[in-house]
Design an enzyme around this catalytic site. Structure first.
Site, mmCIF file in Angstrom:
data_model
loop_
_atom_site.group_PDB
_atom_site.id
_atom_site.type_symbol
_atom_site.label_atom_id
_atom_site.label_comp_id
_atom_site.label_asym_id
_atom_site.label_seq_id
_atom_site.Cartn_x
_atom_site.Cartn_y
_atom_site.Cartn_z
ATOM 1 N NE ARG A 50 -2.644 -2.397 3.270
ATOM 2 C CZ ARG A 50 -3.046 -2.682 4.464
ATOM 3 N NH1 ARG A 50 -3.312 -1.742 5.323
ATOM 4 N NH2 ARG A 50 -3.182 -3.925 4.843
ATOM 5 N N GLY A 51 2.104 1.142 0.477
ATOM 6 C CA GLY A 51 2.922 2.320 0.750
ATOM 7 C C GLY A 51 3.135 3.247 -0.429
ATOM 8 C CG ASP A 108 15.662 -1.669 3.978
ATOM 9 O OD1 ASP A 108 16.767 -1.149 4.111
ATOM 10 O OD2 ASP A 108 15.131 -2.349 4.873
ATOM 11 C CB THR A 112 10.273 -6.620 -1.620
ATOM 12 O OG1 THR A 112 10.644 -6.819 -0.264
ATOM 13 C CG2 THR A 112 8.807 -6.928 -1.822
ATOM 14 C CG LEU A 113 11.929 -3.079 -6.870
ATOM 15 C CD1 LEU A 113 10.481 -2.980 -7.331
ATOM 16 C CD2 LEU A 113 12.533 -1.688 -6.731
ATOM 17 N NE ARG A 170 -0.219 1.987 5.245
ATOM 18 C CZ ARG A 170 0.738 1.136 4.888
ATOM 19 N NH1 ARG A 170 1.752 1.555 4.172
ATOM 20 N NH2 ARG A 170 0.700 -0.121 5.264
HETATM 21 P P1 5GP Z 1 13.291 -4.359 0.941
HETATM 22 O O1 5GP Z 1 12.768 -5.624 0.339
HETATM 23 O O2 5GP Z 1 13.831 -3.384 -0.078
HETATM 24 O O3 5GP Z 1 14.296 -4.641 2.022
HETATM 25 O O4 5GP Z 1 12.115 -3.633 1.713
HETATM 26 C C1 5GP Z 1 10.822 -3.720 1.287
HETATM 27 C C2 5GP Z 1 9.802 -3.037 2.135
HETATM 28 O O5 5GP Z 1 10.187 -2.868 3.506
HETATM 29 C C3 5GP Z 1 9.506 -1.646 1.666
HETATM 30 O O6 5GP Z 1 8.707 -1.628 0.496
HETATM 31 C C4 5GP Z 1 8.763 -1.120 2.863
HETATM 32 O O7 5GP Z 1 7.443 -1.609 2.866
HETATM 33 C C5 5GP Z 1 9.520 -1.762 4.015
HETATM 34 N N1 5GP Z 1 10.497 -0.798 4.567
HETATM 35 C C6 5GP Z 1 11.840 -0.764 4.393
HETATM 36 N N2 5GP Z 1 12.386 0.269 5.061
HETATM 37 C C7 5GP Z 1 11.350 0.913 5.666
HETATM 38 C C8 5GP Z 1 11.255 2.079 6.506
HETATM 39 O O8 5GP Z 1 12.240 2.765 6.853
HETATM 40 N N3 5GP Z 1 10.002 2.425 6.912
HETATM 41 C C9 5GP Z 1 8.881 1.733 6.583
HETATM 42 N N4 5GP Z 1 7.712 2.167 7.056
HETATM 43 N N5 5GP Z 1 8.930 0.619 5.803
HETATM 44 C C10 5GP Z 1 10.149 0.227 5.349
#
Ligand code: 5GP
Length: 184
Positions: A50-51, A108, A112-113, A170
């Site tokens: 949703r973000g 991050d 996931t992406l 959010r």
């Molecule tokens: P990744 O797979 O790139 O490690 O992270 C994927 C998801 O982690 C992001 O789309 C987000 O939903 C969540 N995430 C990562 N860092 C943050 C943060 O600093 N704050 C929040 N609220 N979500 C995060």
């Protein structure tokens, strides 16, 4: 809005990292760059709920070009490979031959992406790019084609402008860092 703690900052946050004005200005720049790069193409802006929805809503209005929006939702596989996700809501439209940009609130580790991109690539878009508002690039584990980046941010947990903590915050119009003791 100041970058110091303000009266409207929730107690879990310690400071405003990006105020609403800075975000709006950067969104306008990103929108202009996307319009210039993709003029005349079958442009699709896609976000993973949703973000990213809030960023997408502002970004698409800053792109002065013909485009379509689409949304998908994923949830992680418990016990699966790192970053492995399952689609809980798929795109409504076929993306074969389209210029696709995945719009993300934050990257991050990128796991996931990376997984989402591999699923989309299999659908044969003409091009596949990424536009992220926030990039914690120091934490990146996988190499990703980040075409458009709003801000590089430090390794802190952030909330606001679409990003949540336990489902809340959010709707903050700015991005704030969270106090370490508030992260469980
Ligand atoms: P990744 O797979 O790139 O490690 O992270 C994927 C998801 O982690 C992001 O789309 C987000 O939903 C969540 N995430 C990562 N860092 C943050 C943060 O600093 N704050 C929040 N609220 N979500 C995060």
């Amino acid at each position: 809005m100041s970058s110091e703690r303000g009266p409207d900052l929730p107690p879990v946050a310690d400071r405003v990292l990006l105020d609403a004005g800075s975000i709006a200005e950067r969104v306008r720049e990103l929108g202009a760059a996307i319009a210039e790069d993709h003029a005349g193409e079958d442009l699709r802006l896609i976000t993973v709920l949703r973000g990213g929805a809030m960023f997408l809503a502002d970004l698409c209005r800053a792109v002065d070009a013909s485009l379509q929006l689409d949304y998908m939702a994923v949830s992680s596989y418990v016990g699966g490979a790192p970053g492995a996700v399952r689609i809980t809501k798929d795109l409504d439209d076929d993306i074969e031959g389209a210029a696709v940009i995945v719009v993300e609130d934050i990257i991050d580790t990128g796991l996931t992406l990376n997984y989402v991109l591999s699923m989309l690539r299999a659908r044969k878009p003409a091009s596949l790019g990424v536009c992220t508002l926030l990039d914690k690039d120091v934490r990146r584990i996988v190499d990703l084609p980040v075409t458009y980046r709003g801000f590089s941010i430090p390794d802190r947990f952030v909330i606001g402008y679409g990003l949540d903590l336990g489902g809340l915050y959010r709707n903050l119009p700015y991005v704030a860092t969270v106090r370490d003791e508030a992260i469980v």
